[in-house]
Design a protein around this motif. Structure first.
Motif, mmCIF file in Angstrom:
data_model
loop_
_atom_site.group_PDB
_atom_site.id
_atom_site.type_symbol
_atom_site.label_atom_id
_atom_site.label_comp_id
_atom_site.label_asym_id
_atom_site.label_seq_id
_atom_site.Cartn_x
_atom_site.Cartn_y
_atom_site.Cartn_z
ATOM 1 N N ALA A 309 17.850 4.750 7.753
ATOM 2 C CA ALA A 309 17.507 6.030 8.388
ATOM 3 C C ALA A 309 16.502 5.830 9.519
ATOM 4 O O ALA A 309 16.596 6.471 10.578
ATOM 5 N N LEU A 310 15.531 4.943 9.317
ATOM 6 C CA LEU A 310 14.575 4.624 10.386
ATOM 7 C C LEU A 310 15.301 4.050 11.600
ATOM 8 O O LEU A 310 14.985 4.375 12.754
ATOM 9 N N ALA A 311 16.290 3.205 11.338
ATOM 10 C CA ALA A 311 17.048 2.598 12.432
ATOM 11 C C ALA A 311 17.876 3.650 13.170
ATOM 12 O O ALA A 311 17.977 3.617 14.398
ATOM 13 N N ARG A 312 18.472 4.571 12.432
ATOM 14 C CA ARG A 312 19.266 5.623 13.082
ATOM 15 C C ARG A 312 18.409 6.484 14.007
ATOM 16 O O ARG A 312 18.879 6.977 15.026
ATOM 17 N N ASP A 313 17.138 6.688 13.626
ATOM 18 C CA ASP A 313 16.228 7.486 14.456
ATOM 19 C C ASP A 313 15.541 6.654 15.530
ATOM 20 O O ASP A 313 14.642 7.146 16.212
ATOM 21 N N ARG A 314 15.923 5.388 15.628
ATOM 22 C CA ARG A 314 15.379 4.472 16.643
ATOM 23 C C ARG A 314 13.855 4.359 16.552
ATOM 24 O O ARG A 314 13.150 4.292 17.557
ATOM 25 N N VAL A 315 13.371 4.317 15.326
ATOM 26 C CA VAL A 315 11.940 4.156 15.103
ATOM 27 C C VAL A 315 11.539 2.691 15.220
ATOM 28 O O VAL A 315 10.392 2.369 15.531
ATOM 29 N N LEU A 316 12.474 1.790 14.999
ATOM 30 C CA LEU A 316 12.192 0.356 15.026
ATOM 31 C C LEU A 316 11.965 -0.119 16.457
ATOM 32 O O LEU A 316 12.357 0.552 17.414
ATOM 33 N N PRO A 317 11.323 -1.285 16.632
ATOM 34 C CA PRO A 317 10.846 -1.703 17.962
ATOM 35 C C PRO A 317 11.898 -1.791 19.052
ATOM 36 O O PRO A 317 11.630 -1.448 20.195
ATOM 37 N N THR A 318 13.103 -2.276 18.745
ATOM 38 C CA THR A 318 14.103 -2.477 19.805
ATOM 39 C C THR A 318 15.400 -1.760 19.464
ATOM 40 O O THR A 318 15.717 -1.526 18.284
ATOM 41 N N VAL A 319 16.157 -1.437 20.489
ATOM 42 C CA VAL A 319 17.451 -0.774 20.306
ATOM 43 C C VAL A 319 18.426 -1.705 19.592
ATOM 44 O O VAL A 319 19.206 -1.280 18.727
ATOM 45 N N ARG A 320 18.405 -2.987 19.928
ATOM 46 C CA ARG A 320 19.313 -3.955 19.314
ATOM 47 C C ARG A 320 19.054 -4.050 17.799
ATOM 48 O O ARG A 320 19.992 -4.063 16.995
ATOM 49 N N LEU A 321 17.766 -4.124 17.423
ATOM 50 C CA LEU A 321 17.421 -4.192 16.002
ATOM 51 C C LEU A 321 17.835 -2.916 15.287
ATOM 52 O O LEU A 321 18.368 -2.956 14.168
ATOM 53 N N SER A 322 17.606 -1.783 15.928
ATOM 54 C CA SER A 322 18.002 -0.504 15.323
ATOM 55 C C SER A 322 19.509 -0.432 15.121
ATOM 56 O O SER A 322 19.995 0.014 14.069
ATOM 57 N N ALA A 323 20.268 -0.873 16.121
ATOM 58 C CA ALA A 323 21.723 -0.852 16.007
ATOM 59 C C ALA A 323 22.196 -1.746 14.869
ATOM 60 O O ALA A 323 23.121 -1.397 14.115
ATOM 61 N N LEU A 324 21.549 -2.894 14.708
ATOM 62 C CA LEU A 324 21.934 -3.844 13.664
ATOM 63 C C LEU A 324 21.682 -3.263 12.274
ATOM 64 O O LEU A 324 22.539 -3.334 11.386
#
Length: 746
Positions: A309-324
């Motif tokens: 869910a954090l990744a879907r909201d793009r809370v993580l540092p990079t877009v690539r990491l969030s997409a993964l």
């Protein structure tokens, strides 16, 4: 692969309320209950253990109520508690808390697997007796078990975990039943329970609480399945609250049974004391293994979903990491990549191998999360937002109690860790706030809180005793001007007067009819004034209005309630010394409001902008004694502003020769008893014969003053206003004061 913003979870397993209840109760009745409740009774006594349980539930019960409430306000999707927080506070606050929440869930897997290995200690003894091989380190079990569990979850997903909960809860029910049927070392339960008996030199209560607190955190385990529930709005409240209530009842019964079945020394020294009390001892390690394994399963299911869910909201540092990490497998969107990351965290903490250390880390993470959830619920209650319409309602005082206890216990348990965790979350919030300025954040909900607070204060102030306003007078100014953008003198005066003691409104008047075009112009000017007020740090409320005339604008404004909640009591009018044509509006305005009981202040500016702001001269005369308290009080308020911090007030008591001594003594008494910062040496008695001699005197003494404060009588307002306001041409900035209220300085 580009990441779509805020992609919503789809699919899911369609679980019902039973999944929430089973996940929560199997985690509640878990490792701490089996391994550390004996320690708690031994070191805190029965009474202390009961207090510990009640205190823990003073945190978790309000949190459970808050979760149940917020979950019924909107569709709860994947991400559990993080989803609830982020959709209430926004992804900036939600992301800061969500990262801490995720870490607590990932570390929980390690905690439960370490505790799972403790269940095999009896087996270690049997192996040593039969083979001579001594297994001293439980990590021989916990590390391989964690890897096996991770592999199963990656292969089978959430459906297998929920099915296993039925088996686990059955084993738990059997183990607890056999425990309560046992007699222990003391035989039958004594008639008189030892309420306060403890071991010698017991551990501090707060340490015992920190070690045992993870026992109470299991009630939110089922919330993490929110994206896999058929009806989250029904299943989350019912499942969480029922599991919390059942857990509390079992806990209290458990510590009572322990206190009556073993000595404090036995309880404190034997982690598996429940096995010695139970009717059939081996059922306790079996129950421990089942409970800890199910709790680990719950955590390894929930933590990846929070990370996803954090990744879907793009809370993580990079877009690539969030997409993964946002990727899912199959129609249920199983978070495979997020599970691998969570498993890595778990293995690292399993390698530490210390139950108590990991328990304290988990306690801190969960305290932060629960405090935030209770704060969300409390603020939403207080804000009165009409879009917040949960079908289940908690109580604001329960949420406030939960939040206060959470943050208080954090600093009681580990002040340094508590401070660090809050600082880290603040840093994360600032970083997220910087990258998503256009998204909803804490200010959105605080605006609602401020609205409610202002509304209630305004009503209370309006209903306050009028007599108290005379005794505790404070300025509530309205300024009407055509020149708000061109001249700053009156704006500066308002911001100084409203710095600490009062409130001011600056109204920019636009002459004409109210049309869409003139309204648009007014809003543009108002925006510029707001920017100026914000830039200067002024506590001035600004507004632009369209009206047929200056008098009409003033008449409409003074009839409205003060923005601060207090009635407006003073009007500030201003004109430029070299623009006498502006006096027409000033005179009409003064004549309108003075008979209505408003204090009238007229600022005559000369472009000097109050010079160095070092000297204020106040002139008191026998003709305007009623204005003297207001003149003195306004001068005192001005020097309280940092811009005037080094300024001195010189007070001139200007009276006829026959009365000068008596009236000067009266002024001294007013200054002394009113505790005003005016030295007696700066109070100068002055005599005069007529108006021309008075004008010469002011010219001689105040020509260099940064601001001169003079009285203005009603007679002058109605008979010769232009003459009075244009008098004393040798002075710089002049504030004319006409008081129409009774004001007491002391």
């Amino acid at each position: 692969m580009p990441l779509k913003p805020r992609a919503a979870a789809t699919g899911g397993h369609g679980f019902g309320t039973s999944a929430v209840f089973l996940a929560s109760i199997s985690t509640i009745l878990g490792a701490i209950m089996f391994l550390r409740f004996g320690y708690a009774v031994g070191h805190a006594g029965l009474l202390g253990a009961v207090i510990l349980i009640v205190l823990g539930h003073m945190v978790t019960f309000p949190t459970a109520m808050a979760i149940a409430e917020i979950a019924t306000n909107r569709r709860v999707e994947g991400g559990g508690e993080y989803y609830i927080i982020s959709r209430s506070f926004g992804t900036t606050i939600g992301g800061a808390i969500g990262i801490s929440l995720y870490l607590s869930q990932a570390v929980s897997v390690a905690f439960y697997m370490i505790a799972f290995a403790e269940a095999f200690r009896p087996v270690f003894a049997i192996i040593e007796q039969r083979t001579g091989f001594a297994i001293q380190d439980p990590r021989f079990v916990s590390l391989p078990a964690t890897l096996i569990l991770l592999g199963i979850i990656l292969k089978k997903g959430a459906s297998l975990g929920v099915k296993a909960l039925w088996v686990v809860c059955t084993v738990l029910a059997v183990s607890l039943t056999l425990f309560f049927l046992g007699k222990g070392s003391t035989g039958a339960m004594p008639a008189q329970l030892p309420l306060t008996a403890t071991v010698e030199n017991p551990d501090p209560f707060i340490l015992v609480f920190a070690i045992c607190f993870p026992a109470f955190t299991g009630m939110t385990a089922g919330v993490g399945l929110s994206g896999d529930l058929r009806n989250p709005a029904r299943s989350i409240p019912l499942g969480v609250l029922s599991a919390t209530a059942v857990g509390m009842i079992v806990y209290i019964a458990l510590v009572v049974k322990m206190a009556g079945s073993a000595t404090p020394e036995e309880l404190a020294s034997d982690q598996l004391i429940m096995a010695r009390i139970a009717l059939w001892g081996p059922i306790i390690p079996i129950g421990l293994a089942a409970a800890t394994l199910s709790s680990a399963v719950g955590s390894i299911l929930i933590a990846p979903r929070t990370l996803q869910a954090l990744a879907r909201d793009r809370v993580l540092p990079t877009v690539r990491l969030s997409a993964l990490l946002a990727r899912g497998r199959g129609p249920a969107h199983e978070p495979i990549n997020a599970t691998l990351v969570s498993g890595t965290f778990a293995i690292l903490f399993v390698a530490l191998g210390n139950v108590d250390f990991v328990a304290q880390i988990i306690s801190m993470f969960f305290m932060v999360t629960y405090g935030a959830l209770c704060s969300v619920s409390f603020l939403e209650h207080f804000a009165g937002n009409p879009s917040y319409r949960p079908s289940f309602r908690s109580r604001w005082y329960l949420s406030l109690l939960g939040a206060v206890i959470c943050f208080m216990m954090m600093f009681q348990m580990q002040p340094l860790y508590a401070l660090l965790s809050l600082l880290i979350m603040t840093g994360i919030y600032k970083a997220l706030r910087y990258t998503r300025r256009d998204q909803r954040d804490l200010s959105a909900i605080l605006e609602g809180v401020m609205f409610q607070l202002t509304r209630r204060l305004q009503i209370a102030l309006q209903q306050s005793d009028p007599a108290a306003r005379i005794r505790d007078w404070r300025p509530s100014f309205v300024a009407i001007t055509r020149n708000a953008l061109e001249r700053l003198d009156h704006f500066d005066l308002l911001r100084w007067l409203s710095h600490r003691h009062g409130f001011s409104q600056l109204i920019h008047y636009i002459e004409g009819r109210l049309t869409p075009e003139s309204h648009k112009v007014a809003r543009e000017i108002e925006h510029k004034l707001i920017t100026r007020s914000e830039t200067s740090g002024a506590g001035v409320f600004v507004k632009a209005v369209v009206a047929p005339s200056h008098t009409t604008a003033l008449a409409q404004t003074v009839q409205l309630p003060g923005v601060s909640g207090l009635p407006n009591n003073s009007v500030l009018l201003e004109f430029a010394k070299d623009q006498p044509a502006e006096l027409g509006d000033i005179v009409e305005g003064a004549r309108l409001v003075a008979p209505l009981g408003f204090n009238v202040c007229v600022l005559r500016s000369c472009g000097y902008r109050f010079g160095y702001k070092k000297s204020i001269h106040v002139w008191l005369t026998a003709d305007d004694l009623a204005s003297a308290p207001l003149q003195i009080l306004l001068a005192y308020i001005l020097i309280g502003h940092p811009d005037w911090e080094d300024a001195e007030i010189d007070l001139f008591a200007c009276y006829p020769a026959a009365a000068v001594k008596e009236l000067t003594e009266k002024v001294n008494q007013v200054i002394t008893e009113g505790r005003l910062p005016i030295s007696p040496q700066r109070i100068t008695p002055v005599t005069y014969d007529d108006e021309s001699s008075f004008e010469r005197t002011t010219q001689n003494r105040s020509a260099q003053a940064d601001l001169t404060v003079l009285g203005l009588t009603q007679r002058e307002i109605f008979e010769a206003p232009e003459k009075a306001l244009m008098a004393h041409p040798g002075l710089r900035d002049v504030l004319f004061v006409n008081a129409n209220e009774t004001i007491k300085i002391f």
